[in-house]
Write a protein that holds these residues in place. Structure first.
Motif, PDB file in Angstrom:
ATOM      1  N   LEU A 194     -26.261 -81.815 -69.862  1.00 47.06           N
ATOM      2  CA  LEU A 194     -26.824 -82.804 -70.352  1.00 47.06           C
ATOM      3  C   LEU A 194     -26.398 -84.080 -69.326  1.00 47.06           C
ATOM      4  O   LEU A 194     -27.040 -84.870 -68.349  1.00 47.06           O
ATOM      5  CB  LEU A 194     -26.470 -83.561 -71.541  1.00 47.06           C
ATOM      6  N   LEU A 195     -24.963 -83.529 -68.815  1.00 44.07           N
ATOM      7  CA  LEU A 195     -24.106 -84.084 -67.120  1.00 44.07           C
ATOM      8  C   LEU A 195     -24.823 -84.293 -66.081  1.00 44.07           C
ATOM      9  O   LEU A 195     -25.226 -85.286 -65.445  1.00 44.07           O
ATOM     10  CB  LEU A 195     -22.639 -84.175 -67.596  1.00 44.07           C
ATOM     11  N   ARG A 196     -25.190 -82.588 -66.192  1.00 39.91           N
ATOM     12  CA  ARG A 196     -25.848 -82.623 -64.795  1.00 39.91           C
ATOM     13  C   ARG A 196     -27.136 -83.017 -64.647  1.00 39.91           C
ATOM     14  O   ARG A 196     -28.059 -83.698 -63.589  1.00 39.91           O
ATOM     15  CB  ARG A 196     -25.857 -80.774 -64.360  1.00 39.91           C
ATOM     16  N   LEU A 197     -28.223 -82.954 -65.822  1.00 38.62           N
ATOM     17  CA  LEU A 197     -29.172 -83.305 -65.888  1.00 38.62           C
ATOM     18  C   LEU A 197     -28.708 -85.070 -65.796  1.00 38.62           C
ATOM     19  O   LEU A 197     -30.219 -85.236 -65.212  1.00 38.62           O
ATOM     20  CB  LEU A 197     -29.805 -82.840 -67.675  1.00 38.62           C
ATOM     21  N   GLY A 198     -28.565 -86.033 -65.873  1.00 38.68           N
ATOM     22  CA  GLY A 198     -28.587 -87.216 -66.386  1.00 38.68           C
ATOM     23  C   GLY A 198     -28.337 -87.111 -65.084  1.00 38.68           C
ATOM     24  O   GLY A 198     -29.266 -88.658 -64.599  1.00 38.68           O
ATOM     25  N   LEU A 204     -22.033 -90.614 -68.466  1.00 38.78           N
ATOM     26  CA  LEU A 204     -22.470 -88.758 -68.895  1.00 38.78           C
ATOM     27  C   LEU A 204     -21.263 -88.071 -69.398  1.00 38.78           C
ATOM     28  O   LEU A 204     -21.657 -87.075 -69.880  1.00 38.78           O
ATOM     29  CB  LEU A 204     -23.132 -88.922 -67.722  1.00 38.78           C
ATOM     30  N   HIS A 205     -19.399 -88.190 -68.871  1.00 36.49           N
ATOM     31  CA  HIS A 205     -18.750 -87.235 -69.145  1.00 36.49           C
ATOM     32  C   HIS A 205     -18.364 -87.454 -70.997  1.00 36.49           C
ATOM     33  O   HIS A 205     -17.402 -86.920 -71.370  1.00 36.49           O
ATOM     34  CB  HIS A 205     -17.934 -87.810 -68.966  1.00 36.49           C
ATOM     35  N   SER A 206     -19.129 -88.401 -70.685  1.00 29.88           N
ATOM     36  CA  SER A 206     -18.762 -88.588 -72.617  1.00 29.88           C
ATOM     37  C   SER A 206     -19.950 -87.498 -73.803  1.00 29.88           C
ATOM     38  O   SER A 206     -19.732 -87.636 -75.044  1.00 29.88           O
ATOM     39  CB  SER A 206     -18.590 -90.133 -72.941  1.00 29.88           C
ATOM     40  N   ALA A 207     -20.460 -87.083 -72.967  1.00 25.38           N
ATOM     41  CA  ALA A 207     -21.709 -86.455 -73.720  1.00 25.38           C
ATOM     42  C   ALA A 207     -21.135 -85.078 -74.532  1.00 25.38           C
ATOM     43  O   ALA A 207     -21.522 -84.829 -75.809  1.00 25.38           O
ATOM     44  CB  ALA A 207     -22.253 -86.104 -73.303  1.00 25.38           C
ATOM     45  N   ASP A 208     -19.620 -84.628 -74.348  1.00 26.62           N
ATOM     46  CA  ASP A 208     -18.825 -83.611 -75.154  1.00 26.62           C
ATOM     47  C   ASP A 208     -18.631 -84.363 -76.698  1.00 26.62           C
ATOM     48  O   ASP A 208     -17.732 -83.481 -77.383  1.00 26.62           O
ATOM     49  CB  ASP A 208     -18.417 -82.700 -75.148  1.00 26.62           C
TER      50      ASP A 208
END
Length: 747
Positions: free
Chosen positions: A698-702, A683-687
C-alpha cells in the motif's frame, strides 16, 4: 547496596529518556536538553572547558542519509523544467518591464526609485552585465520585442535560483523527517508545479526572494542538527549561513521579514531549552546568546547595510527616481540640477513629498469649487514652476532683486497656467477638515485669497529665505490656514497625484514645511551645494522611509482587480504573463491544480493527524518506538513547516496595499513541504491496520499514485508555463479545452 540501587535506577531512567546512544530523542524539548546533556557530559568534562564537544551530530534511529541518485534526479528535473524554452517568448512579459529596466539602470549607473530593497535588482543587473547585456534595451512595456538584445542571462540567473528550490525542499524535509520518500514527494510537488516553473523563468524578484528564504530555512534546520556540537566549525557554518540568507531575503523584499520571524521564534525556543539545562552555567548560556546575536542579527544587519552602500555607490547619476527624495539627497547625484549646482521649485519636506504642482485640469463637479487643481507631484515637470510676486506686483521688475524674508506677504503665480495659488473656505477633496487649495485668476489677477505670508521655521522677522536650507511655511492671509501636503492620493480625476490642502491646524510638521529647491534668477550669484550633501546614514534612513511610504501607497486603482488572500490556496485565479488573444503567445501564471488542492487538503489532514498523535502520546498509548518517532516528526518537523506557511500567508490579511497572486508563492513552498511530510507519515502508518506485507504494498502503491497524478496534471497543464497559441480554453478547437476547471481561470 543503596548506592548500587541508586546507580541502577539512574541507568534505567537514562535508557528510557534516550532512544539509543548518540541518537536523537523524540521526547519533549526539556527531555531532549537533558538527554543531550547526559550524553555529552563526559565528553564535555574531557574537553577541559573547551567549547567544541567531540560527539557527532545527533540522528534518530532509522534516519536516512541523502540518496545521491535521488538528489541528482531532483537536480536534473528541476533545472530541465526551468530552463526549457527559457528564451520564449522573446518579448517583455509582465513585470520584466520593471525589473529588467532596473537591471539596466544599474548597468548605466542611473538612479531610480523602487518600493523594494535593492539586492534583487543588483543581482539581476550583475547577471545581465556578466552575460553581455549592455543596458540599452528600454523595457518600455510588456510585449516589446527584445530583438538583438541579450536578455537570456537575466532570465537564466532567475531560472537557476528557481531551480534550486526543489533541491532545498528535498534537504529541508529530509532533515525534518529523516525520510527520503517524504523529501522526494515535497521536491516533486515543486518540480512539476506550473506556477513555480513560470515564476522562475522570467526577470522577476520572486525566484531570488524564495532562494534566500529556502536557504535560510535549510541553514536553520541544519544548524538545529548541530546541537550536540556547539561552537564547532559546522555549527558556526550553518549559523552564519542562516544569517547570510536572512539578509538576502530582507534585501530583496520586505516580506523577507517573515522568514526572519520564523528563525527568531526557533532561536528563542532553542535558547529557552538551553536555559533549562542546569548543567550549563549562565556564562555558557550567555555565550550561546552572544553567538546567535552575532550570527543572526549583527551579521545580517551588516550585510543589509552593505547592500545599500553598494546601491548608492553604483547609482550615482540623476534618473527617474530623483523626485521621490529630498533636495539634499538629490544634490549627490551627477546630472541632477542640484549636483554642484550653479543656482539652486517648491518641494514639500515630508519624506517622499512631492513638488507643488498645478495643471489645466479642474476639480470635478461636487469637489469644492470647480477651479484649477493644485497637487504635489513626485516627478520633475514644468508644471512645478511658480513665480514669486509681491501682493501688488506689476510687470516691472527692479534692477536689484529683493530677497523674500520671514513675514513677507507674497503671491505665487503658476508659470504655465498664470493662475495664482489660492485657498478659500471650501472643503478639501480628501481631508475633510482642511480647506481646498486651487489655482485661480488669470495673468496674475485674482483676489485677496491669493495672498500667503512666508514663515521661515525657527526664523525671525526679516530673516531671508535661503534656497534649500530654509524650511518655509505659507500661511494663508485670509483664513489663517497653512499650505499642507496630506500625503493622500487623489482619484483618477486628480491623476493619482497627492492632495494639497490648507490646514487650520498650525502645528509645524513636515507636511506643512517646504523648501525652495530650484530658484532661477540670473541676477543672483551662484552658490555651492556641497555642504548640503547628506551622510550615508541619513540617505539610508530616508530611502527606507520612502520605500515604506511607497509600499503603503500601492492601493488598488479604479476597476483594477485586487487578488485576495483567500483566493490563493484554492488556486482561484491566476495571472496573465503574456498575451491575451488567440493570435498571441500566451503564458498564464497558475499553479498545478492537483498540487495546490492537495496542499490545501493536507493542511486539514495534518491538523487531524497531529491531534490524534498528541492524544495518543498524552494518554501513553502503547505504540512502537518507530510509531513514536513518526509522531514526533509530525508534530515538531511538521510544526515548523506549518509555522512557516502561516507566517508567510496570514500577514497578507492585514495589508491595505494591492495584492497579487504571486505573493502566495513563498507560503506555497512551506505548504508543499508540509504535504510531503504529512503524506509520507500517513502512508507509513498503514501497518497500524494491515499486515506488514500489505502495508508495504500500500505504501508503494500510494507513492506511485501520488507521483503519477502530479506528473499527469503537469503534462496536461504544462502549456500554461511553456506557452499557448490558438483559440482560448473556452473556444472550439482549443488545445486547452476541458482544462478550465474554474470559471475564474483566464487562459
Amino acid at each position: 547496596m543503596a548506592k548500587d540501587e541508586e546507580d541502577l535506577t539512574a541507568l534505567r531512567q537514562r535508557k528510557t529518556c534516550l532512544i539509543s546512544e548518540n541518537k536523537q530523542t523524540f521526547h519533549t524539548p526539556l527531555h531532549e536538553a537533558q538527554s543531550n546533556r547526559l550524553e555529552n557530559e563526559d565528553d564535555k568534562q574531557a574537553s577541559n572547558g573547551t567549547s567544541c564537544w567531540t560527539e557527532r551530530s545527533i540522528t534518530p534511529p532509522g534516519a536516512q542519509p541523502p540518496n545521491t541518485i535521488l538528489v541528482l534526479l531532483v537536480l536534473g528535473l528541476s533545472f530541465s523544467t526551468r530552463f526549457y524554452k527559457l528564451e520564449e517568448p522573446p518579448h517583455i512579459c509582465w513585470d520584466e518591464t520593471h525589473f529588467g529596466k532596473m537591471g539596466s539602470y544599474y548597468i548605466n549607473r542611473t538612479f531610480f526609485f523602487d518600493v523594494h530593497p535593492p539586492l534583487g535588482k543588483i543581482l539581476i543587473g550583475l547577471a545581465g552585465y556578466m552575460t553581455g547585456y549592455d543596458g540599452t534595451f528600454p523595457f518600455t512595456k510588456p510585449g516589446d520585442k527584445y530583438g538583438h538584445h541579450n536578455y537570456w542571462g537575466m532570465r537564466g540567473f532567475c531560472a537557476a535560483l528557481g531551480s534550486s528550490l526543489p533541491v532545498f525542499a528535498y534537504f529541508i524535509v529530509l532533515e525534518l523527517s529523516h525520510s527520503n520518500s517524504a523529501a522526494l514527494i515535497a521536491a516533486a510537488l515543486l518540480i512539476f508545479d506550473t506556477g513555480s516553473i513560470t515564476i522562475s523563468q522570467y526577470i522577476l524578484l520572486d525566484p531570488i526572494l524564495m532562494f534566500f528564504i529556502m536557504g535560510a530555512v535549510l541553514s536553520m534546520v541544519k544548524f538545529n542538527q548541530q546541537k550536540s556540537r556547539p561552537f564547532c566549525a559546522s555549527w558556526w557554518l550553518w549559523l552564519l549561513l542562516t544569517g547570510v540568507n536572512l539578509s538576502g531575503a530582507i534585501g530583496v523584499k520586505f516580506v523577507g521579514l517573515f522568514v526572519i520571524l520564523l528563525v527568531g521564534i526557533n532561536t528563542a525556543g532553542d535558547l529557552w531549552a538551553l536555559l533549562g539545562d542546569l548543567q550549563l552555567s549562565l556564562v555558557d548560556v550567555a555565550k550561546h546568546l552572544l553567538a546567535r546575536v552575532t550570527g543572526l542579527i549583527l551579521l545580517p544587519l551588516l550585510l543589509y547595510v552593505t547592500v545599500f552602500a553598494v546601491h548608492f555607490a553604483v547609482l550615482n547619476k540623476s534618473g527617474p527616481g530623483d523626485g521621490f527624495f529630498s533636495s539634499a539627497f538629490q544634490s549627490r547625484l551627477i546630472g541632477n540640477n542640484l549636483h554642484n549646482a550653479s543656482m539652486p521649485k517648491l518641494k514639500n519636506l515630508r519624506i517622499a513629498g512631492g513638488y507643488l504642482h498645478s495643471h489645466w485640469h479642474l476639480y470635478p463637479e461636487g469637489v469644492g469649487a470647480k477651479q484649477q487643481q493644485v497637487t504635489t507631484y513626485l516627478h520633475k515637470d514644468y508644471n512645478n514652476l511658480w513665480l514669486v510676486h509681491k501682493p501688488d506686483d506689476g510687470q516691472d521688475h527692479p534692477e536689484t532683486p529683493e530677497l523674500v524674508r520671514h513675514g513677507d506677504v507674497v503671491r505665487l503665480e503658476h508659470k504655465e497656467t498664470t493662475r495664482n495659488l489660492h485657498s478659500h473656505l471650501q472643503e478639501a477633496p480628501m481631508t475633510r477638515k482642511h480647506f481646498q487649495v486651487t489655482g485661480y485668476g488669470i495673468n496674475g489677477s485674482g483676489d485677496s485669497n491669493d495672498l500667503w505670508r512666508v514663515e521661515v521655521c525657527g526664523g525671525r522677522k526679516g530673516d531671508p529665505v535661503k534656497v534649500l536650507r530654509s524650511k518655509v511655511r505659507f500661511l494663508h492671509v485670509a483664513t489663517g490656514c497653512v499650505l499642507y501636503s496630506s500625503g493622500k492620493t487623489l482619484p483618477k480625476w486628480g491623476w493619482e497625484q497627492v492632495e494639497v490642502t490648507c490646514s487650520p491646524y498650525l502645528k509645524e510638521t513636515p507636511n506643512s514645511q517646504w523648501n525652495i529647491e530650484d530658484h532661477i534668477n540670473p541676477k543672483l550669484p551662484n552658490i555651492s551645494l556641497s555642504v548640503l550633501k547628506p551622510h550615508f546614514l541619513e540617505i539610508l534612513l530616508e530611502s527606507h522611509i520612502v520605500m515604506i511610504r511607497g509600499n503603503s501607497g500601492l492601493k488598488p486603482k479604479d476597476n483594477e482587480i485586487n487578488s485576495r488572500p483567500w483566493h490563493w490556496p484554492i488556486n482561484y485565479q491566476g495571472l496573465r504573463f503574456s498575451g491575451i488573444n488567440e493570435t498571441e503567445y500566451r503564458v498564464y501564471l497558475l499553479g498545478n491544480p492537483v498540487t495546490w488542492w492537495l496542499n490545501l487538503a493536507c493542511l486539514g489532514l495534518y491538523a487531524f493527524m497531529v491531534a490524534v498523535a498528541s492524544i495518543a502520546l498524552q494518554r501513553d498509548v502503547d505504540l512502537s518506538q518507530k510509531r513514536r518517532e513518526h509522531c514526533w516528526v509530525l508534530m515538531r518537523g511538521g510544526g515548523q513547516l506549518l509555522l512557516g506557511w502561516l507566517l508567510h500567508y496570514a500577514p497578507f490579511y492585514t495589508m491595505g496595499r494591492i495584492l497579487y497572486y504571486h505573493h502566495y508563492f513563498p507560503a506555497m513552498l512551506f505548504s508543499s513541504m508540509l504535504t510531503g511530510l504529512t503524506l509520507d507519515t500517513l502512508l507509513h502508518s498503514a501497518d497500524l491496520f494491515l499486515s506488514p506485507a500489505r502495508a508495504h504494498w500500500l505504501l508503494r502503491l500510494g507513492q506511485m499514485a501520488l507521483l503519477l497524478s502530479v506528473l499527469y496534471s503537469f503534462h496536461i497543464f504544462h502549456p500554461l508555463s511553456y506557452g499557448m497559441r490558438g483559440p482560448l480554453a473556452h473556444e472550439p478547437g482549443s488545445a486547452m479545452a476541458g482544462l478550465k476547471w474554474m470559471d475564474s481561470w483566464e487562459f
